[in-house]
Each structure stands twice: as structure tokens, then as C-alpha cells.
Design a protein around this motif. Structure first.
Motif, PDB file in Angstrom:
ATOM      1  N   ILE A   9       1.056  -1.211  -0.021  1.00  0.00           N
ATOM      2  CA  ILE A   9      -0.117  -0.217  -0.231  1.00  0.00           C
ATOM      3  C   ILE A   9       0.802   1.336   0.105  1.00  0.00           C
ATOM      4  N   ILE A  10       1.549   1.225   0.864  1.00  0.00           N
ATOM      5  CA  ILE A  10       2.893   2.737   0.772  1.00  0.00           C
ATOM      6  C   ILE A  10       3.455   2.829  -0.815  1.00  0.00           C
ATOM      7  N   THR A  11       4.280   1.487  -1.130  1.00  0.00           N
ATOM      8  CA  THR A  11       4.686   1.307  -2.403  1.00  0.00           C
ATOM      9  C   THR A  11       3.746   1.961  -3.682  1.00  0.00           C
ATOM     10  N   LEU A  17       1.336   9.397  -6.009  1.00  0.00           N
ATOM     11  CA  LEU A  17       1.628  10.236  -6.156  1.00  0.00           C
ATOM     12  C   LEU A  17       3.023  11.253  -7.129  1.00  0.00           C
ATOM     13  N   ARG A  18       3.703  10.342  -7.184  1.00  0.00           N
ATOM     14  CA  ARG A  18       4.355  10.774  -8.660  1.00  0.00           C
ATOM     15  C   ARG A  18       3.975  11.133  -9.881  1.00  0.00           C
ATOM     16  N   GLN A  19       3.083   9.664 -10.114  1.00  0.00           N
ATOM     17  CA  GLN A  19       1.744  10.057 -11.191  1.00  0.00           C
ATOM     18  C   GLN A  19       1.508  11.478 -11.629  1.00  0.00           C
ATOM     19  N   PHE A  20       1.122  11.842 -10.026  1.00  0.00           N
ATOM     20  CA  PHE A  20       0.313  13.243  -9.574  1.00  0.00           C
ATOM     21  C   PHE A  20       1.619  13.971  -9.706  1.00  0.00           C
ATOM     22  N   GLU A  23       4.906  15.977  -3.777  1.00  0.00           N
ATOM     23  CA  GLU A  23       5.642  14.391  -3.016  1.00  0.00           C
ATOM     24  C   GLU A  23       4.628  14.597  -1.738  1.00  0.00           C
ATOM     25  N   ASN A  24       3.719  15.394  -1.766  1.00  0.00           N
ATOM     26  CA  ASN A  24       2.944  15.372  -0.100  1.00  0.00           C
ATOM     27  C   ASN A  24       1.573  15.300  -0.395  1.00  0.00           C
ATOM     28  N   LEU A  25       0.569  14.601  -0.618  1.00  0.00           N
ATOM     29  CA  LEU A  25      -0.900  14.819  -1.053  1.00  0.00           C
ATOM     30  C   LEU A  25      -1.615  15.489   0.678  1.00  0.00           C
ATOM     31  N   GLN A  26      -2.218  16.604   0.220  1.00  0.00           N
ATOM     32  CA  GLN A  26      -2.842  17.216   1.162  1.00  0.00           C
ATOM     33  C   GLN A  26      -4.244  16.898   1.247  1.00  0.00           C
ATOM     34  N   PRO A  27      -5.432  16.870   1.562  1.00  0.00           N
ATOM     35  CA  PRO A  27      -6.248  16.157   1.880  1.00  0.00           C
ATOM     36  C   PRO A  27      -7.346  17.281   0.608  1.00  0.00           C
ATOM     37  N   ARG A  76       0.249   2.764 -14.411  1.00  0.00           N
ATOM     38  CA  ARG A  76       1.168   2.328 -15.906  1.00  0.00           C
ATOM     39  C   ARG A  76       0.464   0.861 -15.787  1.00  0.00           C
ATOM     40  N   PHE A  77       0.219   0.079 -14.824  1.00  0.00           N
ATOM     41  CA  PHE A  77      -0.293  -1.214 -14.269  1.00  0.00           C
ATOM     42  C   PHE A  77      -0.805  -1.292 -15.036  1.00  0.00           C
ATOM     43  N   ARG A  78      -1.368  -3.424 -15.988  1.00  0.00           N
ATOM     44  CA  ARG A  78      -2.568  -3.738 -16.142  1.00  0.00           C
ATOM     45  C   ARG A  78      -3.466  -3.269 -15.168  1.00  0.00           C
ATOM     46  N   ASP A  79      -2.625  -4.403 -13.852  1.00  0.00           N
ATOM     47  CA  ASP A  79      -4.405  -4.323 -12.748  1.00  0.00           C
ATOM     48  C   ASP A  79      -3.618  -4.398 -11.475  1.00  0.00           C
ATOM     49  N   TRP A  80      -3.130  -4.692 -10.151  1.00  0.00           N
ATOM     50  CA  TRP A  80      -3.006  -4.949  -9.156  1.00  0.00           C
ATOM     51  C   TRP A  80      -2.124  -5.973  -8.498  1.00  0.00           C
ATOM     52  N   GLU A  81      -2.476  -6.762  -9.514  1.00  0.00           N
ATOM     53  CA  GLU A  81      -1.905  -8.291  -9.291  1.00  0.00           C
ATOM     54  C   GLU A  81      -0.327  -7.994 -10.256  1.00  0.00           C
ATOM     55  N   GLU A  82      -0.287  -7.112 -10.912  1.00  0.00           N
ATOM     56  CA  GLU A  82       1.164  -6.625 -11.979  1.00  0.00           C
ATOM     57  C   GLU A  82       1.744  -6.039 -11.065  1.00  0.00           C
ATOM     58  N   PHE A  83       0.906  -4.896 -10.376  1.00  0.00           N
ATOM     59  CA  PHE A  83       2.068  -3.922 -10.351  1.00  0.00           C
ATOM     60  C   PHE A  83       2.160  -4.744  -8.810  1.00  0.00           C
ATOM     61  N   GLN A  84       1.885  -5.794  -7.601  1.00  0.00           N
ATOM     62  CA  GLN A  84       2.333  -5.859  -6.957  1.00  0.00           C
ATOM     63  C   GLN A  84       3.668  -7.356  -6.945  1.00  0.00           C
TER      64      GLN A  84
END
Length: 858
Positions: A9-11, A17-20, A23-27, A76-84
Motif C-alpha cells: 500500500i505504501i508503495t 503521488l509520483r504519477q500525480f 511529493e505530499n498529498l493534502q486532503p 501504468r500497470f495492467r492491474d493490482w496483481e501486476e503492480f505487486q
């Protein structure tokens, strides 16, 4: 809550954030991120969901596969499985060390991923920037003692807003996740109670969950595996569960969760390397955990710490004064400003939630420091608004509070009431009552015995009682601060700090509601001198804070108002404080009568004299001369205030004595005329105060004693006003004269009386603190004469601390003289040398040529 198996989750957050491009997201950026995700993927992830993903809000369920797949596609990944899969390979690369492939290290990495997410969530939900918070030294020590003990579990117990969660975050970083962790080989699994609850309520046990994390295959047991393979075990397994909260989880679910937790804790008897740390609210502890105390095994397994208070169910002390100051420094408060905060104000800021609100109040870039007197009222008001009026159960809470006020008779019958009487079997009130306990509005104290149920309830702090009392009177008078309401409060309560506080809340309501006539009504009341002084100061401070005080104050007190209603009768010695100089200067702009102008200028002169500021004394003397030269002063006197102050100034500045004026001063009895006079004029009070300084300055204590005795004899009305600062000052100087003329018993009686008055009415009443300082200096001299040297040192050092804060150099010199004699007698040569050096520094800091002989070391 997030499923505990999600290690990346942290990754995922970092990649989003890098894609957006931040560096830090505000509410407030979650809305824009949601739009960016929609534009790129064509799929909608709501702003609320993003807040949960990034820890700005609590989620009580796992993230859906849809959400995780969409965020992975945004990266830029196909899905969550590919990301992991991608980041798993990147993390567990072939060149990793043997230790990285160990089962213990594998579990530690899984635990770290979940823990980092939990910690990030708690940091983002913190009411202030996390980097501005500080570790709680007591909590670190508590956890350290627990880890080194044989106990299986410990708990941080305190009301809501006490800083339990942040204390756990700091502890987790210090011991396991910081740059240089103390126990880097331990496994620390930091989760929210909702995360554990979501699993345990589905039938899981903590043991089964841990077994699943090891991934050894069916039938393998986590604890038994590492107990039988000690070479593979790197350290302890520490499970931190934050937020056992009956309000959010429900009592039935919480009890089930606790039973499973208890089973797990007690089953660790053969596995002492498994440790559990909880945080829990006091009210929940009393309802659920407290029942287990009857079993002998409880104390064997649970470590409650050195500060455990069984009556209030709290084992974490408030912030230390140094921790409070560290947080304020992190908010860029000027250290010089923080050092000048009163002790009573710092005591209130030791409550973490009040410190948070105070910091928020002053956090905006264009916001200068809000006076502590005003800040306290703003903080309390915000606290009550958040915890009572903004609650869905606000009507029930108000009913309970109203009943509390009735049972306490607004505090006149004491501070405690009986729980059974308060709730009176009204089941609909129980949930709201539990919220009031959880939010630290009310506090239970369990005084039950084996044969008797006895639980008392009180407001968590006296100022909550003061606030709700004021609001009660307002509700009885249609939210209008009428003259009738004020007279009702005046008749209902005796003179006390409590009555002042109630009046201040009503005054604040009148100011914020722009009830101008009501504001004026306060100053028509037959209040004590100090009470009117407090109220006038509050009005001035409020409009000073608004920025354009003069037009607004003029609308309340139009031209001619203070000529008919002079404020000189209640601008007293309590205003001799450098922090009140701004208030005095504002009042000076409103003063119309010579008495009002003289009263303020006299206070400013005495303040400058106490600080040995010769240049400011000269400026104030020039202004006092103009006032006295006008010939409008009430009462005929044999010397004028200007002449008395000039005598002091010339002696200190040039070492010269005006013998003609000295003769007039010493023959004061010939000129006294007290027939049918009820009170001093402003000019007389200024002269009599000056005469006390003159006799002290000349070292003529016999004459000082005669002067104060005759003044009390000829003017007995002084004695009737117990809290008059001028009266207390005269008593202190009379005690000083008794000491110097050898009558220690008389000095002790006077000193004790002054101390009792100051204690009874508290520092919130006498907030100038110079009387408190002077009394302690006199007490130190008495203890020295009575050979109570330890008490003498404590009193003198306490006085010195306040004198230095107030920059009262005259008091500091007097006190150093006392300390010097004590150090000499006890042969404390180093301390004596240091005291003499500091006395010399004070003398060098002033352009006054002559120092006071009475304050020289003996």
C-alpha cells in the motif's frame, strides 16, 4: 480497514503521488487526484475513497479490488496483481543477503508495510503537522520497561485527545521504524483496532492470523515454529493495536474482541518474546477491561505502569512543561514569548488536545500570538463546540450537562455528583454519557467497595463547569446578557475566581454578539476592584486582538463615559506587569479624568522602577508632572505624586537626597486628615506606595513599620477589602519591616495570611504575580531566621524564577540578598559566588547609580 496481507500500500501511494506530480498529498487535493485518475483510466475513484487510501480518514473495511486495480492502472500497470509482482521482484532481488530470505525477515517486511500504513494514517489524522509533535518521554519509558519485563501485554489508558495514538507512533519510530531503531531485529505489527476487529469478528483468532502471515503451509504455528527454531528468530514480535474504542466499535463487538485478545495474551505464557501493546480510552477500560482485575492472572500478564490511577482509569500523565514548549517552538513561537507564559496557562496547555487547538489558533501566517487570556477562552469554546454541540447526540449531552449543573448547584455544593442520580436509569442517555466520558468532558471516579457501588462524576476541568454555568444563565434569559441576568449571577455566587470566570464567559458572549449595552452593564455592577479590573482588561484585549480597537472601544465607551465612570478605582497593582503595558497604553488613550491618567502613569512608573529602567522612569515622570501641574487632582496633599516619585528617581539616578522633601515625607502624620473618608484618592495611593519604596530605599525599616501601622490604624477600611492588591502590598512591606526590626513572629503571621489569600483566590485571580513573588521572598527570610534552610531555599528559588520572568530587578536584588545569606550560612560557596555575580549583572544593566541599601548582601 486495510487487509493485513497488503504489503505494498505504501508503495502504491508513492507511485500514485509520483504519477500525480506531488511529493505530499493534502486532503484538499484528493478531489483533483480523483479527476486525474478518471481522465487517465476512465474509472472513477471517489474523493472519500482516496482520503481513506492516503490515511486522511478511517476505513472500516478492506479496499476493494476495483480501487486497487484502478490505482495500479493509473500508475501504468495492467492491474493490482501486476503492480505487486513488479515491486515484489524489485524488493526481493537475487543479490539480497541470506538474512533477507529468512522467514523472520520476510514476516518483518510484511509487518513493516502494514505498520507504515497505520502510522501514516495516524500522522495524517493528527490535528497538527506530525513533524511539530514531540515524543512523550513517559510513554517511551513505559514501553521500554514493559519490553524488558516478563509481562505479556501493556496498555496506554487515557481519555480522548490525550495523545495516545501519536505517542504510539513516536514509540514505534523510536524502537522499530526510525533511521536508527533501538530494536531493529524485532517484528513490530502496528494495526488499528478496526483492522484486527474486521478479522476477529469473522471468526479469526490472533494466533490463526499470525500463523497465516508465516505462510509455512497448513498446520504450522507461528509462535511454536520460532520457539522450536530459536536460531531463526531475530528478536521479539510486538503487536501494537491502537484504538480499542467502545464508541466506534460497539460494546458487544468490543467485548468479543477483548475476549479473543485475552485468550491470545494468556496463551503467550510459553512465548515471552511475543508482546502486545494497546491504546484505549479510559471509559472503555472501565467498562470492559476493568472487570478482569478480579482475576489474579491479570496483574501477572498486564503491565499498567507507574502512573496508573485506578479512580480515573488513566495511566499516562499530561505533557510535561518542556514537551509543551518543544511543540510551541516547532510551531515557530518565539522562545522569549513562550518563556513568559504564566504557570497556570502552561498547566492547561499540558493537555494535548488544548495544546493542539491553541497551536491551530496561532498557526496561520498572518496571525500573531493571541494573548493567553483570550486564547484560553477560544480553545475551550472550540473544544466544547467540537465535542458537544457538533455531536449527533448533542441534545442528550446537553440534557446530561444540565442535570449535572442542577445537582452541583452550579458548583456551590461541590464538584462531584453520583452517577446513578445523574443518569436516573434513563437508558437513552447512556450512549451520550459514554461519549462525554470518552471526550473528556466528564470524568468518572470509581469509589466502589465490595459491598457498595459508588461512582462519582465531575467535569474534567473546572473551566468546563464555568463555561456551562454561564451558558445555563444565558439560556434562562433568552441568550441576552441583560442587567437582570448579571445581577442574578452576582447574587448567586460569592466573590471568587469562579464568579470572575462566569462573568468573563458572559462578557465574551456579549462582545461576540455585539451587545454594546450589555458590555456597559458589567461595569455598573457593585463588583470588587479586581473583578472589574479583569473584565475591563478582557474587553481591551479582545479589541486589541481585532486590530482596530480604538473605533470599536469608542462605540462601547463613547466620549464622556469614563469621565462619569472613572476606571482608576479598579486599575490596581495587579496591572504592574510588563505584559499589561499594551493594555495600559490603550486605556490611557481612553482616559479622560486626571485620576485615570495618573493611575495609569503611576503604574507605568512603578513598573519601570521595578525593572530599574531609569530612562522609562524619566519618561513617566515627565507625564506625571504634567498631570499634577494641571491642578485638577482630587484631594489636597502635602506632597504630590510627582514629588514623591521624583525623590525616588533622583536618589537612584544620582545618589542625591532632597533634604527638604525628605523632611516633608517624614512628617506625614502632621498632614493626614482621614475624617469621614471612605477610600484613598488616586493621588494618595500613589504617594503612599511611593513612601513605602522610599523607606525601603533608605533602609529605614522602623519608619516603614510605623508608617504601615499608622496607615492601617487611621484608615481601617483598607482591612475590609481582603483581595485589594494595595492592601496586600502594604501587608508585605509591613512584614518586611517586622523582619528587619526583629519581630519574626509578627512577620510570619502576616506572611501566612497573605499566602492564604493568594492561594484561595489563585493565580488566575492575582495574575500580576508580583505579590506572590514578594510574599515568597518574605517567607524565605522568615524560614532563614527560623533555621528552616531547605524551605528557605525552595521559597527563594521559586521567587527568583518568577522575578526573572517578570523582569522585576528590584525583587531579584532583594531575593539574591536573601539567597546570599542562606548560602553563606550553609557554606555553599559556589552558589554564593553565583548569586553575587548575578546581583552585579543587574546593577550593571541599569543606569541608576544608586542601588537600594536594603537589598545589599549581608
Amino acid at each position: 480497514m486495510i487487509d493485513l496481507s497488503y504489503d505494498f500500500i505504501i508503495t502504491l501511494q508513492s507511485e500514485v503521488l509520483r504519477q500525480f506530480g506531488v511529493e505530499n498529498l493534502q486532503p484538499n487535493q484528493c478531489k483533483h487526484l480523483a479527476q486525474a485518475i478518471l481522465n487517465h483510466t476512465g474509472k472513477l475513484v471517489s474523493e472519500t475513497t482516496l482520503k481513506r487510501v492516503f490515511g486522511f480518514a478511517v476505513t472500516q473495511h478492506s479496499f476493494s479490488r476495483y480501487t486497487l486495480n484502478t490505482l495500479a492502472q493509473y500508475c501504468r500497470f495492467r492491474d493490482w496483481e501486476e503492480f505487486q509482482t513488479h515491486f515484489y521482484k524489485k524488493t526481493f532481488r537475487p543479490q539480497a543477503t541470506a538474512e533477507d530470505h529468512s522467514k523472520w525477515a520476510d514476516v518483518r517486511k510484511r509487518a513493516a508495510a502494514v505498520s507504515h500504513y497505520t502510522m501514516l494514517t495516524l500522522k495524517n489524522r493528527c490535528g497538527m503537522p506530525f513533524e511539530n509533535t514531540v515524543p512523550r518521554q513517559y510513554c517511551l519509558s513505559h514501553i521500554e520497561r514493559f519490553l524488558e519485563s516478563s509481562h505479556a501485554a501493556t496498555v496506554l489508558i487515557a481519555p480522548a485527545g490525550w495523545g495516545k495514538s501519536l505517542a504510539l507512533v513516536h514509540a514505534a519510530e523510536h524502537y522499530w521504524f526510525g533511521r536508527d531503531p533501538v530494536y531493529q531485529n524485532d517484528i513490530c505489527w502496528f494495526i488499528n483496532a478496526h483492522a484486527a476487529g474486521s478479522l476477529l469478528l469473522k471468526g479469526f483468532s490472533l494466533s490463526a492470523w499470525l500463523d497465516n502471515q508465516l505462510s509455512l503451509g497448513n498446520g504450522d504455528n507461528f509462535r511454536e515454529y520460532f520457539s522450536t527454531h530459536p536460531n531463526e528468530k531475530g528478536g521479539r514480535l510486538v503487536l501494537i493495536i491502537d484504538g480499542f474504542d467502545e464508541i466506534a466499535m460497539g460494546a458487544d463487538k468490543l467485548k468479543l474482541l477483548y475476549n479473543k485478545l485475552e485468550d491470545f495474551v494468556y496463551s503467550n505464557d510459553l512465548h515471552p518474546w511475543v508482546k502486545v501493546i494497546l491504546s484505549i480510552r479510559s471509559s472503555t477500560w472501565g467498562e470492559v477491561f476493568h472487570q478482569s482485575h478480579q482475576y489474579p492472572s491479570f496483574r501477572k500478564y498486564w503491565y499498567l505502569g507507574q502512573e496508573m490511577d485506578e479512580d480515573t482509569n488513566t495511566n499516562i500523565p499530561l505533557l510535561t512543561e518542556q514537551e509543551v514548549k518543544s511543540v510551541l517552538y516547532n510551531f515557530d513561537f518565539d522562545p522569549a514569548t513562550v518563556r513568559l507564559f504564566s504557570d497556570s496557562f502552561l498547566q492547561k496547555l499540558r493537555h494535548p488536545y488544548y495544546l493542539q487547538l491553541f497551536s491551530q489558533l496561532n498557526a496561520t501566517p498572518d496571525q500573531s500570538f493571541v494573548d493567553e487570556n483570550l486564547s484560553l477562552f477560544e480553545v475551550i469554546s472550540k473544544f466544547i463546540q467540537n465535542r458537544v454541540f457538533s455531536s449527533p447526540a448533542n441534545s442528550f449531552k446537553v440534557r446530561i450537562i444540565d442535570k449535572m449543573l442542577q445537582l452541583l448547584d452550579m458548583g456551590k455544593t461541590g464538584l462531584y455528583t453520583d452517577k446513578c442520580t445523574l443518569l436516573n436509569k434513563n437508558a437513552e442517555l447512556f450512549p451520550a454519557y459514554k461519549e462525554l466520558l470518552a471526550d473528556n468532558i466528564l470524568v468518572e471516579e470509581n469509589l466502589s467497595q465490595e459491598i457498595m457501588f459508588n461512582v462519582k462524576v465531575r467535569f474534567a476541568h473546572n473551566f468546563l463547569l464555568e463555561y456551562f454555568t454561564a451558558m445555563h444563565f444565558l439560556s434562562q434569559h433568552e441568550q441576552t446578557v441583560s442587567e437582570k441576568l448579571l445581577l442574578e449571577v452576582l447574587d448567586y455566587f460569592p466573590q471568587s475566581p469562579f464568579r470572575i470566570a462566569v462573568f468573563k464567559w458572559l462578557l465574551r458572549f456579549a462582545i461576540t454578539g455585539n451587545q454594546v449595552d450589555s458590555i456597559r452593564n458589567f461595569f455598573k455592577l457593585p463588583l470588587a476592584t479586581l473583578e472589574k479590573a479583569h473584565l475591563l482588561e478582557y474587553v481591551v484585549l479582545h479589541y486589541q486582538q481585532e486590530g482596530s480597537q480604538q473605533p470599536q472601544l469608542s462605540s462601547i465607551f463613547p466620549p464622556g463615559y469614563f469621565r462619569k465612570n472613572p476606571f482608576s478605582q479598579f486599575i490596581n497593582d495587579d496591572f504592574i506587569h510588563f505584559k499589561k503595558r499594551k493594555v495600559l497604553n490603550t486605556l490611557l488613550g481612553m482616559a479622560e479624568s486626571p485620576d485615570d491618567k495618573l493611575k495609569i502613569r503611576s503604574n507605568l512608573f512603578v513598573m519601570a522602577l521595578m525593572q530599574l529602567d531609569a530612562e522609562q522612569c524619566e519618561i513617566e515622570l515627565s507625564n506625571i508632572k504634567k498631570i499634577c501641574a494641571g491642578g485638577e487632582m482630587a484631594g489636597e496633599m502635602w506632597i504630590s505624586p510627582y514629588e514623591a516619585f521624583l525623590f525616588i528617581y533622583e536618589y537612584l539616578k544620582f545618589g542625591q537626597l532632597d533634604e527638604k522633601m525628605k523632611d516633608k515625607i517624614y512628617h506625614y502624620v502632621q498632614h493626614w486628615n482621614f475624617t469621614q473618608q471612605k477610600s484613598f484618592t488616586v493621588g494618595e495611593e500613589a504617594v503612599y506606595r511611593a513612601m513605602c519604596f522610599i523607606f525601603l530605599m533608605l533602609g529605614d525599616y522602623q519608619q516603614l513599620l510605623l508608617f504601615t501601622q499608622r496607615l492601617f490604624e487611621q484608615h481601617p477600611s483598607i482591612l475590609f477589602n481582603r483581595t485589594d492588591p494595595f492592601r496586600l502590598m502594604l501587608l508585605c512591606w509591613k512584614a518586611q519591616a517586622h523582619i528587619s526590626t526583629g519581630d519574626i513572629a509578627a512577620a510570619s503571621r502576616i506572611s501566612q495570611h497573605v499566602e492564604n489569600v493568594l492561594k484561595h483566590y489563585s493565580s488566575d485571580f492575582f495574575n500580576g504575580r508580583h505579590l506572590d513573588t514578594l510574599q515568597k521572598i518574605i517567607a524565605a527570610q522568615i524560614y532563614y531566621q527560623e533555621k528552616e534552610f531547605n524551605k528557605a531555599i525552595r521559597a527563594a528559588e521559586a521567587a527568583m524564577d518568577t522575578a526573572q520572568k517578570l523582569d522585576f530587578k528590584i525583587f531579584a536584588l532583594l531575593n539574591y540578598g536573601v539567597l546570599n545569606r542562606i548560602y553563606h550560612h550553609l557554606q555553599m560557596d559556589k552558589q554564593k559566588k553565583d548569586a553575587l555575580h548575578k546581583m552585579e549583572l543587574i546593577r550593571e544593566s541599569t543606569s541608576f547609580k544608586q542601588t537600594l541599601p536594603a537589598f545589599e548582601p549581608m
